[in-house]
Design a protein around this motif. Structure first.
Motif, PDB file in Angstrom:
ATOM      1  N   SER A  86       0.858  -1.188   0.000  1.00 18.27           N
ATOM      2  CA  SER A  86       0.000   0.000   0.000  1.00 18.27           C
ATOM      3  C   SER A  86       0.892   1.236   0.000  1.00 18.27           C
ATOM      4  O   SER A  86       2.080   1.172   0.324  1.00 18.27           O
ATOM      5  CB  SER A  86      -0.900   0.005   1.234  1.00 18.27           C
ATOM      6  N   VAL A  87       0.312   2.356  -0.334  1.00 14.66           N
ATOM      7  CA  VAL A  87       1.079   3.604  -0.356  1.00 14.66           C
ATOM      8  C   VAL A  87       1.628   3.903   1.041  1.00 14.66           C
ATOM      9  O   VAL A  87       2.772   4.345   1.185  1.00 14.66           O
ATOM     10  CB  VAL A  87       0.203   4.771  -0.876  1.00 14.66           C
ATOM     11  N   GLU A  88       0.846   3.623   2.070  1.00 15.05           N
ATOM     12  CA  GLU A  88       1.289   3.886   3.433  1.00 15.05           C
ATOM     13  C   GLU A  88       2.493   3.012   3.801  1.00 15.05           C
ATOM     14  O   GLU A  88       3.472   3.492   4.376  1.00 15.05           O
ATOM     15  CB  GLU A  88       0.155   3.650   4.442  1.00 15.05           C
ATOM     16  N   VAL A  89       2.416   1.731   3.478  1.00 11.54           N
ATOM     17  CA  VAL A  89       3.521   0.812   3.779  1.00 11.54           C
ATOM     18  C   VAL A  89       4.751   1.199   2.968  1.00 11.54           C
ATOM     19  O   VAL A  89       5.879   1.210   3.482  1.00 11.54           O
ATOM     20  CB  VAL A  89       3.106  -0.653   3.514  1.00 11.54           C
ATOM     21  N   ALA A  90       4.555   1.519   1.690  1.00  7.88           N
ATOM     22  CA  ALA A  90       5.676   1.914   0.838  1.00  7.88           C
ATOM     23  C   ALA A  90       6.339   3.189   1.366  1.00  7.88           C
ATOM     24  O   ALA A  90       7.570   3.290   1.412  1.00  7.88           O
ATOM     25  CB  ALA A  90       5.189   2.119  -0.594  1.00  7.88           C
ATOM     26  N   ARG A  91       5.533   4.142   1.776  1.00  4.71           N
ATOM     27  CA  ARG A  91       6.075   5.395   2.316  1.00  4.71           C
ATOM     28  C   ARG A  91       6.851   5.132   3.599  1.00  4.71           C
ATOM     29  O   ARG A  91       7.916   5.710   3.835  1.00  4.71           O
ATOM     30  CB  ARG A  91       4.938   6.384   2.570  1.00  4.71           C
ATOM     31  N   GLU A  92       6.338   4.236   4.439  1.00  9.16           N
ATOM     32  CA  GLU A  92       7.025   3.902   5.693  1.00  9.16           C
ATOM     33  C   GLU A  92       8.383   3.239   5.421  1.00  9.16           C
ATOM     34  O   GLU A  92       9.380   3.566   6.059  1.00  9.16           O
ATOM     35  CB  GLU A  92       6.141   2.972   6.523  1.00  9.16           C
ATOM     36  N   ALA A  93       8.418   2.323   4.454  1.00  7.86           N
ATOM     37  CA  ALA A  93       9.682   1.654   4.116  1.00  7.86           C
ATOM     38  C   ALA A  93      10.692   2.647   3.551  1.00  7.86           C
ATOM     39  O   ALA A  93      11.876   2.630   3.919  1.00  7.86           O
ATOM     40  CB  ALA A  93       9.421   0.528   3.116  1.00  7.86           C
ATOM     41  N   ALA A  94      10.234   3.512   2.649  1.00  9.59           N
ATOM     42  CA  ALA A  94      11.141   4.496   2.050  1.00  9.59           C
ATOM     43  C   ALA A  94      11.672   5.463   3.108  1.00  9.59           C
ATOM     44  O   ALA A  94      12.860   5.801   3.118  1.00  9.59           O
ATOM     45  CB  ALA A  94      10.416   5.248   0.932  1.00  9.59           C
TER      46      ALA A  94
END
Length: 160
Positions: A33-41
Motif C-alpha cells: 500500500s502507499v502507506e507501507v511503501a512510504r514507511e519503508a522508504a
C-alpha cells in the motif's frame, strides 16, 4: 467493391473469448500500500541519514511500478531517481537482493537472457531489496553495499 465490403463484414470471425480478455489498460498489480511503501522508504532514508548519507529510496510493486519515493532532500531527487528505481525493479523481478542479481548475471545465463528480454530491466546495480510484495531500491550512498544496507533497514521496518 460495393458488394465486397458487406461480404467481408459478414465473413469476418466474431470476437473470441480470448479477445475479450485482452486488457485495455494496465491492471492493478500486487504491491505494498502507499502507506507501507512510504514507511519503508522513510525508514531507508532515515537509516542512511544516520550514517551520514543523503540518499533516495523508491518502493515498487511486483511489476516494478513505483508506489512511493522518498529523498533526503530535493536536490538529490533528479540525480538518484533512475538508480533507485532500477535497483528496486531488479529486486522485485528476481525476488532477490539486486547485489545477488549482479553476481547471478555473471554466473547464470538465464539471468542474462531475462535481463535482455525484459524491457523494464537494465544492468543491475546493488541497492535493491525484495519486500513481501514488490521491492525497495536505494541510491546515493558511496557504495552499493551501503545502499543495500539502507534498503534492508527500510524492508525490516515494514516486515516486523
Amino acid at each position: 467493391m460495393r458488394l465486397l465490403l458487406p461480404f467481408l463484414l459478414l465473413t469476418s470471425p466474431a470476437p473470441t473469448a480470448e479477445f475479450a480478455q485482452i486488457p485495455s489498460a494496465p491492471q492493478a498489480t500486487a504491491g505494498p500500500s502507499v502507506e507501507v511503501a512510504r514507511e519503508a522508504a522513510t525508514a531507508a532514508v532515515t537509516a542512511c541519514s544516520q550514517l551520514g548519507y543523503r540518499i533516495m529510496a523508491t518502493v515498487v510493486d511486483a511489476d516494478g511500478r513505483p508506489v512511493s519515493a522518498m529523498a533526503a532532500g530535493p536536490d538529490v531527487t533528479a540525480a538518484l531517481a533512475p538508480d533507485s528505481v532500477r535497483s528496486a525493479q531488479d529486486a522485485a523481478y528476481f525476488r532477490n537482493a539486486s547485489s545477488l542479481v549482479v553476481k547471478q548475471l555473471m554466473e547464470e545465463p538465464t539471468v542474462s537472457y531475462a535481463m535482455r528480454a525484459h524491457p523494464q530491466l537494465a544492468p543491475p546495480t546493488p541497492g535493491g531489496w525484495p519486500l513481501a510484495v514488490g521491492a525497495i531500491g536505494v541510491a546515493g550512498a558511496p557504495d552499493g553495499d551501503t545502499d543495500e544496507q539502507c534498503a534492508r533497514a527500510g524492508a525490516a521496518d515494514v516486515e516486523q
